[in-house]
Design a protein around this motif. Structure first.
Motif, PDB file in Angstrom:
ATOM      1  N   GLU A  55       0.844  -1.193   0.000  1.00  0.00           N
ATOM      2  CA  GLU A  55       0.000   0.000   0.000  1.00  0.00           C
ATOM      3  C   GLU A  55       0.878   1.241   0.000  1.00  0.00           C
ATOM      4  O   GLU A  55       1.964   1.244   0.568  1.00  0.00           O
ATOM      5  N   ARG A  64      -4.895   6.560   1.764  1.00  0.00           N
ATOM      6  CA  ARG A  64      -4.258   5.511   0.983  1.00  0.00           C
ATOM      7  C   ARG A  64      -4.519   5.797  -0.484  1.00  0.00           C
ATOM      8  O   ARG A  64      -5.672   5.905  -0.909  1.00  0.00           O
ATOM      9  N   ILE A  65      -3.447   5.906  -1.278  1.00  0.00           N
ATOM     10  CA  ILE A  65      -3.623   6.297  -2.675  1.00  0.00           C
ATOM     11  C   ILE A  65      -3.496   5.116  -3.636  1.00  0.00           C
ATOM     12  O   ILE A  65      -3.993   5.188  -4.764  1.00  0.00           O
ATOM     13  N   HIS A  66      -2.827   4.037  -3.203  1.00  0.00           N
ATOM     14  CA  HIS A  66      -2.712   2.863  -4.068  1.00  0.00           C
ATOM     15  C   HIS A  66      -2.681   1.594  -3.224  1.00  0.00           C
ATOM     16  O   HIS A  66      -2.063   1.561  -2.164  1.00  0.00           O
ATOM     17  N   LEU A  68      -1.346  -2.118  -4.047  1.00  0.00           N
ATOM     18  CA  LEU A  68      -0.522  -2.740  -5.069  1.00  0.00           C
ATOM     19  C   LEU A  68      -0.683  -4.253  -4.993  1.00  0.00           C
ATOM     20  O   LEU A  68      -0.026  -4.937  -4.219  1.00  0.00           O
ATOM     21  N   TRP A  99       7.152  -0.771  -8.368  1.00  0.00           N
ATOM     22  CA  TRP A  99       5.873  -0.116  -8.619  1.00  0.00           C
ATOM     23  C   TRP A  99       6.072   1.386  -8.811  1.00  0.00           C
ATOM     24  O   TRP A  99       6.876   2.005  -8.114  1.00  0.00           O
ATOM     25  N   SER A 103       1.320   6.106 -10.289  1.00  0.00           N
ATOM     26  CA  SER A 103       0.203   5.382 -10.905  1.00  0.00           C
ATOM     27  C   SER A 103      -0.157   4.083 -10.202  1.00  0.00           C
ATOM     28  O   SER A 103      -1.254   3.550 -10.410  1.00  0.00           O
ATOM     29  N   GLY A 104       0.750   3.543  -9.403  1.00  0.00           N
ATOM     30  CA  GLY A 104       0.494   2.251  -8.771  1.00  0.00           C
ATOM     31  C   GLY A 104       0.607   1.084  -9.730  1.00  0.00           C
ATOM     32  O   GLY A 104       0.099  -0.004  -9.455  1.00  0.00           O
TER      33      GLY A 104
END
Length: 245
Positions: A55, A64-66, A68, A99, A103-104
């Motif tokens: 994450e 939390r933005i991504h 993974l 990663w 963009s993730g």
């Protein structure tokens, strides 16, 4: 400056190291966390979990933005590149994914024929990545070309932590057997071996040539690194005898 707390409970809390006040806390999750890393500026926080994902959190918004997804096992190790554009995450399927932070999306994947990738680290210039493996080896790779540069062999047990010195000249590795090795990141030569004995790390190459003796500044840095490493599963702190931290 912040300090980490928690992980197994499914909560990560960041505390102000001076005051002890809470700066950031993640919501309660239904899983635990196995690894954690700050980005260089402190804007991002990366977490590796035991439910096979990593994450990325934005600490300025506490969001939390991504998430993974794509690992085939728990994410035991995680690290940011120095420019904060990439996250390296090693997991229990022998893979290390790189990663994109923005963009993730997976940019590269490195595969090692092992069960666990216990530790990952970028060089200070971001051009190389080191992976500590459960077969006792450390794999050093070129990030841009994805080519293997060399393998550093012979650890006594799994390589639990890897870290570059600030100038990128040295790579330190520590294994489950309680041995810390210092390697030349340029040549792959073993520079020094340190072994845990109680709370002290002692040097068994006291008669090493002068050109192989580390500067006091580097040794102090290594002491800082080793105090954060669980030595031989005891949780004891380690320090090179006679050199202040």
């Amino acid at each position: 400056a912040g300090a980490f707390e928690g992980g197994g409970s499914g909560v990560i809390r960041i505390l102000d190291a001076k005051t002890g006040s809470t700066l950031f806390i993640t919501p309660i999750q239904d899983h635990g966390y196995d690894s954690i890393a700050y980005s260089r500026t402190g804007r991002y926080l990366a977490l590796g979990s035991d439910n096979d994902v990593a994450e990325i959190w934005d600490t300025s918004t506490n969001q939390r933005i991504h998430v993974l997804a794509g690992h085939g096992g728990q994410v035991r190790s995680i690290a940011f590149s120095p420019d904060e554009t990439l996250i390296a995450a090693g997991s229990d399927d022998g893979l290390t994914h790189l990663w994109r932070v923005d963009s993730g999306v997976v940019e590269k994947t490195f595969r090692d024929e092992v069960y666990y990738v216990h530790s990952v680290a970028f060089s200070p210039d971001g051009k190389q990545i080191a992976s500590g493996l459960d077969d006792g080896n450390v794999r050093l790779r070129d990030v841009a070309t994805e080519n293997e540069i060399r393998t550093l062999p012979g650890a006594d047990g799994s390589v639990m932590a890897v870290v570059f010195s600030p100038d990128g000249a040295l790579l330190a590795t520590t294994s489950w057997g309680g041995v810390v090795k210092l390697w030349s990141a340029t040549t792959g030569d073993e520079v020094r071996v340190l072994q845990a004995r109680g709370d002290i790390v002692w040097e068994d190459q006291a008669d090493a040539p002068k050109e192989r003796v580390l500067s006091e500044q580097t040794v102090k840095y290594m002491n800082q690194m080793m105090r954060a490493v669980v030595m031989n599963g005891t949780g004891r702190r380690a320090q090179i005898e006679g050199v202040p931290a």
